[in-house]
Design a protein around this motif. Sequence first.
Motif, PDB file in Angstrom:
ATOM      1  N   UNK A   1      41.398  42.516  43.917  1.00  0.00           N
ATOM      2  CA  UNK A   1      39.991  42.852  44.093  1.00  0.00           C
ATOM      3  C   UNK A   1      39.788  44.240  44.669  1.00  0.00           C
ATOM      4  N   UNK A   2      40.623  44.632  45.611  1.00  0.00           N
ATOM      5  CA  UNK A   2      40.524  45.969  46.193  1.00  0.00           C
ATOM      6  C   UNK A   2      40.827  47.057  45.166  1.00  0.00           C
TER       7      UNK A   2
ATOM      8  N   UNK B   1      42.601  38.718  35.017  1.00  0.00           N
ATOM      9  CA  UNK B   1      41.669  39.665  35.604  1.00  0.00           C
ATOM     10  C   UNK B   1      41.165  40.637  34.550  1.00  0.00           C
ATOM     11  N   UNK B   2      39.999  41.255  34.830  1.00  0.00           N
ATOM     12  CA  UNK B   2      39.500  42.339  33.983  1.00  0.00           C
ATOM     13  C   UNK B   2      38.837  43.379  34.874  1.00  0.00           C
ATOM     14  N   UNK B   3      38.759  44.605  34.353  1.00  0.00           N
ATOM     15  CA  UNK B   3      37.991  45.659  35.030  1.00  0.00           C
ATOM     16  C   UNK B   3      37.586  46.679  33.968  1.00  0.00           C
TER      17      UNK B   3
ATOM     18  N   UNK C   1      39.830  44.883  40.241  1.00  0.00           N
ATOM     19  CA  UNK C   1      40.001  43.802  39.268  1.00  0.00           C
ATOM     20  C   UNK C   1      39.077  42.637  39.605  1.00  0.00           C
ATOM     21  N   UNK C   2      38.462  42.076  38.576  1.00  0.00           N
ATOM     22  CA  UNK C   2      37.603  40.894  38.718  1.00  0.00           C
ATOM     23  C   UNK C   2      38.339  39.691  38.149  1.00  0.00           C
ATOM     24  N   UNK C   3      38.424  38.622  38.926  1.00  0.00           N
ATOM     25  CA  UNK C   3      39.080  37.402  38.467  1.00  0.00           C
ATOM     26  C   UNK C   3      38.234  36.746  37.382  1.00  0.00           C
ATOM     27  N   UNK C   4      38.845  36.501  36.228  1.00  0.00           N
ATOM     28  CA  UNK C   4      38.152  35.841  35.126  1.00  0.00           C
ATOM     29  C   UNK C   4      38.395  34.337  35.185  1.00  0.00           C
TER      30      UNK C   4
ATOM     31  N   UNK D   1      45.415  34.033  48.605  1.00  0.00           N
ATOM     32  CA  UNK D   1      44.285  34.841  49.073  1.00  0.00           C
ATOM     33  C   UNK D   1      44.675  36.313  49.166  1.00  0.00           C
ATOM     34  N   UNK D   2      45.853  36.593  49.679  1.00  0.00           N
ATOM     35  CA  UNK D   2      46.308  37.972  49.802  1.00  0.00           C
ATOM     36  C   UNK D   2      46.451  38.623  48.419  1.00  0.00           C
TER      37      UNK D   2
END
Length: 51
Positions: free
Chosen positions: A24-25, A45-47, A28-31, A17-18
């Motif tokens: 995320x902060x 991840x992607x952004x 980055x978006x988890x794919x 989670x950390x």
Amino acid sequence: MTKWEYQVAPVLNHVAAQILNNFGQDGWELVTLIPGQGGNDIAYFKRPVEG
């Protein structure tokens, strides 16, 4: 058209989670999350690329 950059990172299950929240902060978006060796997962991840 949106251009993307990608990141692949191991996710240690005892602090998953950390790790995911930190990415995320940073935007980055988890794919996807796939099982890895040794009980840890691999996160993709992607952004969007700014500029």
